[in-house]
Design a protein around this motif. Structure first.
Motif, PDB file in Angstrom:
ATOM      1  N   ASP A  71      85.030  70.115  57.610  1.00 12.51           N
ATOM      2  CA  ASP A  71      86.764  69.577  57.337  1.00 12.51           C
ATOM      3  C   ASP A  71      86.597  71.814  57.412  1.00 12.51           C
ATOM      4  O   ASP A  71      87.682  71.707  57.674  1.00 12.51           O
ATOM      5  CB  ASP A  71      87.202  69.045  56.282  1.00 12.51           C
ATOM      6  N   GLU A  72      85.674  71.731  56.047  1.00 12.20           N
ATOM      7  CA  GLU A  72      85.617  73.315  56.024  1.00 12.20           C
ATOM      8  C   GLU A  72      85.254  74.527  57.087  1.00 12.20           C
ATOM      9  O   GLU A  72      86.104  75.576  57.875  1.00 12.20           O
ATOM     10  CB  GLU A  72      84.905  74.080  54.811  1.00 12.20           C
ATOM     11  N   ALA A  97      79.585  78.237  56.758  1.00 11.33           N
ATOM     12  CA  ALA A  97      80.203  76.193  57.174  1.00 11.33           C
ATOM     13  C   ALA A  97      79.576  76.536  58.294  1.00 11.33           C
ATOM     14  O   ALA A  97      79.279  74.777  58.901  1.00 11.33           O
ATOM     15  CB  ALA A  97      82.009  76.725  56.964  1.00 11.33           C
ATOM     16  N   LEU A  98      79.329  77.245  59.070  1.00  8.67           N
ATOM     17  CA  LEU A  98      78.396  77.329  60.329  1.00  8.67           C
ATOM     18  C   LEU A  98      77.294  76.803  60.017  1.00  8.67           C
ATOM     19  O   LEU A  98      76.381  76.221  60.461  1.00  8.67           O
ATOM     20  CB  LEU A  98      78.797  78.268  61.020  1.00  8.67           C
ATOM     21  N   LYS A  99      76.768  77.230  59.245  1.00  8.53           N
ATOM     22  CA  LYS A  99      75.112  77.077  59.145  1.00  8.53           C
ATOM     23  C   LYS A  99      74.902  76.383  58.115  1.00  8.53           C
ATOM     24  O   LYS A  99      74.140  75.266  58.587  1.00  8.53           O
ATOM     25  CB  LYS A  99      74.777  78.669  57.856  1.00  8.53           C
ATOM     26  N   GLY A 133      71.931  57.477  56.910  1.00  3.70           N
ATOM     27  CA  GLY A 133      72.277  57.945  55.723  1.00  3.70           C
ATOM     28  C   GLY A 133      73.609  58.588  55.728  1.00  3.70           C
ATOM     29  O   GLY A 133      74.181  59.737  55.887  1.00  3.70           O
ATOM     30  N   SER A 134      74.335  57.859  54.300  1.00  6.36           N
ATOM     31  CA  SER A 134      75.915  57.844  54.533  1.00  6.36           C
ATOM     32  C   SER A 134      75.781  59.182  53.796  1.00  6.36           C
ATOM     33  O   SER A 134      76.847  60.175  53.932  1.00  6.36           O
ATOM     34  CB  SER A 134      76.425  56.432  53.626  1.00  6.36           C
ATOM     35  N   ALA A 135      75.048  59.075  52.528  1.00  3.45           N
ATOM     36  CA  ALA A 135      75.428  60.954  52.142  1.00  3.45           C
ATOM     37  C   ALA A 135      75.826  62.111  53.054  1.00  3.45           C
ATOM     38  O   ALA A 135      75.701  62.575  53.209  1.00  3.45           O
ATOM     39  CB  ALA A 135      74.313  60.664  51.126  1.00  3.45           C
ATOM     40  N   ALA A 136      74.113  61.825  53.747  1.00  2.00           N
ATOM     41  CA  ALA A 136      74.521  62.916  54.464  1.00  2.00           C
ATOM     42  C   ALA A 136      75.652  63.351  55.603  1.00  2.00           C
ATOM     43  O   ALA A 136      75.867  64.059  55.926  1.00  2.00           O
ATOM     44  CB  ALA A 136      72.965  63.180  55.396  1.00  2.00           C
ATOM     45  N   ALA A 137      76.153  61.729  56.003  1.00  2.00           N
ATOM     46  CA  ALA A 137      77.377  61.785  56.916  1.00  2.00           C
ATOM     47  C   ALA A 137      78.332  62.294  55.916  1.00  2.00           C
ATOM     48  O   ALA A 137      78.856  63.100  56.574  1.00  2.00           O
ATOM     49  CB  ALA A 137      77.563  60.696  57.884  1.00  2.00           C
ATOM     50  N   GLY A 138      78.573  61.910  54.661  1.00  2.00           N
ATOM     51  CA  GLY A 138      79.303  62.440  53.973  1.00  2.00           C
ATOM     52  C   GLY A 138      79.622  64.459  53.798  1.00  2.00           C
ATOM     53  O   GLY A 138      80.584  64.779  54.126  1.00  2.00           O
ATOM     54  N   GLU A 139      78.375  64.490  53.591  1.00  2.00           N
ATOM     55  CA  GLU A 139      78.293  65.921  53.573  1.00  2.00           C
ATOM     56  C   GLU A 139      78.698  66.547  54.950  1.00  2.00           C
ATOM     57  O   GLU A 139      79.124  67.603  54.880  1.00  2.00           O
ATOM     58  CB  GLU A 139      76.903  66.377  53.304  1.00  2.00           C
ATOM     59  N   LEU A 140      77.882  66.170  55.977  1.00  2.00           N
ATOM     60  CA  LEU A 140      78.866  66.639  57.166  1.00  2.00           C
ATOM     61  C   LEU A 140      80.451  66.302  57.699  1.00  2.00           C
ATOM     62  O   LEU A 140      80.681  67.831  58.258  1.00  2.00           O
ATOM     63  CB  LEU A 140      78.013  65.840  58.646  1.00  2.00           C
ATOM     64  N   GLU A 141      81.308  65.534  57.007  1.00  2.00           N
ATOM     65  CA  GLU A 141      82.341  65.360  57.627  1.00  2.00           C
ATOM     66  C   GLU A 141      82.829  66.792  56.230  1.00  2.00           C
ATOM     67  O   GLU A 141      83.846  66.842  56.590  1.00  2.00           O
ATOM     68  CB  GLU A 141      82.330  64.451  57.309  1.00  2.00           C
ATOM     69  N   ALA A 142      82.258  67.267  55.642  1.00  2.00           N
ATOM     70  CA  ALA A 142      83.079  66.975  53.838  1.00  2.00           C
ATOM     71  C   ALA A 142      83.029  69.035  55.272  1.00  2.00           C
ATOM     72  O   ALA A 142      83.945  70.078  55.285  1.00  2.00           O
ATOM     73  CB  ALA A 142      82.322  67.951  53.123  1.00  2.00           C
ATOM     74  N   TRP A 143      81.598  70.074  55.590  1.00  2.00           N
ATOM     75  CA  TRP A 143      81.637  71.166  56.228  1.00  2.00           C
ATOM     76  C   TRP A 143      81.907  70.984  57.422  1.00  2.00           C
ATOM     77  O   TRP A 143      82.274  71.926  57.476  1.00  2.00           O
ATOM     78  CB  TRP A 143      79.882  70.896  56.723  1.00  2.00           C
TER      79      TRP A 143
END
Length: 387
Positions: free
Chosen positions: A185-186, A155-157, A173-183
């Motif tokens: 959370d992990e 998750a850190l990587k 980039g909303s997709a990148a923001a959503g991916e960042l939020e998911a990682w």
């Protein structure tokens, strides 16, 4: 756990001849640069650990390309064949017999604790060394926690990679923001779990360290050890059981607050600034850091106490007697302290000590002597004899 034999192929300067070990305390003797430390290092690798000298696998391989270490260990009345291989193309692999296992599985099969001159940096070096000690303690006392450590590292990587992207750092980039939020959370879930594992492993270790420090003398009785979780606000965390929902919620909430406080700076710098990868363990005496208030001799003795307590903690947690390996065991110790250290060795355990000194000096406390020359055991002597 008892180590019966080990064979190393293309590992440092070691001969491919098998080395056989007797029960009890074994002294690996010989002049400098003859392979004593290399043999202990091979044993560490066979026990599912990394080099205690922090060497990369390519540095362990004689040709820089591959090595193999195999051996036989005994648990109670069962003998097991174990093997570790590494190659530049395929990385590390672990085997129990012919069956592939994880490094955590091998560590459960062959628990071990090592003490080397490099471990003095636990007190005088940077926080990364103390985090490594903590995670080694976690893996030794609760190997299943290794899954959380691996998940956190992933998750850190991934989160760092997203933060480092110029497109995301500029706010697009909303997709990148959503991916960042998911990682994120992990990272929060696994990071909180890693911290709980560390807190509980350290608490168990302290029950062994504190009596050892009191027995060592008045200068060690005032030593305090704490793990503040990077500024944790969950003050009651250490007193909660690992499975407690309250402990999990408190740890996750605390880590999320830490990440929120540094979010703007993370976007500018492009990497994660809060979490277990930035925590530290604090060793102090009467309120002052031990690294700045203790002499070189005191630091050496303190590290010995730290590792002996680790051995006891792993033994209690696993119900097994871990192997204890000590490189250059008497270096930096006065004769009286070296004698005291030998007297403190766990009775009935497999203990491997290396020394460039005269093995006859310790013959009353050593069961076996292996003499190393040019990476090969040239003579095996029974050290305990009449008189």
């Amino acid at each position: 756990m008892r180590l019966l034999e080990i064979t190393a192929h293309s590992f440092r300067n070691l001969s491919p001849d098998p080395v056989f070990f007797g029960a009890g305390v074994t002294l690996i003797a010989g002049e400098n640069a003859q392979g004593k430390t290399n043999l202990l290092e091979a044993v560490a690798v066979l026990c599912g650990q990394r080099s205690f000298r922090r060497a990369r696998p390519a540095e362990l391989a004689a040709d820089g390309e591959r090595f193999s270490v195999s051996g036989r260990v005994r648990q109670e009345n069962d003998d097991e064949d174990v093997r570790v291989t590494w190659s530049r193309t395929e990385g590390r692999a672990f085997f129990r017999g012919e069956k592939s296992v994880t490094f955590a599985g091998l560590a459960r099969l062959a628990p071990a604790v090592f003490l080397a001159p490099e471990h003095r940096e636990l007190l005088s070096g940077g926080p990364a060394l103390r985090r490594r000690f903590l995670d080694r303690l976690v893996l030794g006392s609760r190997p299943a926690a290794g899954d959380d450590l691996v998940r956190y590292e992933r998750a850190l990587k991934e989160r760092n990679a997203l933060l480092a992207r110029a497109s995301f750092s500029s706010g697009s980039g909303s997709a990148a923001a959503g991916e960042l939020e998911a990682w994120t959370d992990e990272l929060v879930r696994t990071g909180a779990a890693v911290r709980r594992h560390r807190v509980e492993a350290l608490a168990g270790w302290l029950t062994h360290f504190e009596p050892l420090a009191h027995q060592a003398g008045p200068e060690y009785r005032d030593v305090s050890v704490s793990y503040p979780d990077g500024g944790s606000e969950a003050a009651g965390l250490a007193g909660l059981p690992e499975s407690s929902a309250a402990a999990a919620a408190a740890a996750e909430s605390d880590m999320r607050r830490q990440l929120s406080r540094v979010a703007a700076v993370e976007r500018r710098r492009g990497h994660t600034l809060a979490g277990p990868h930035r925590d530290d363990v604090l060793f102090a005496r009467r309120g002052r850091p031990l690294a700045t208030s203790a002499s070189a001799g005191e630091i050496h003795r303190m590290v010995s106490l730290i590792k002996l307590a680790e051995w006891q903690a792993v033994r209690k947690a696993t119900g097994q007697m871990p192997l204890l390996g000590v490189d250059e065991f008497e270096a930096g110790l006065s004769p009286a302290w070296a004698e005291a250290f030998l007297d403190s060795l766990p009775e009935g355990a497999t203990v491997l000590l290396s020394s460039a000194g005269d093995p006859g000096r310790w013959k009353r406390r050593i069961a076996n002597v292996l003499e190393m020359r040019g990476g090969r055991v040239i003579e095996r002597l029974r050290a305990v004899n009449e008189g």
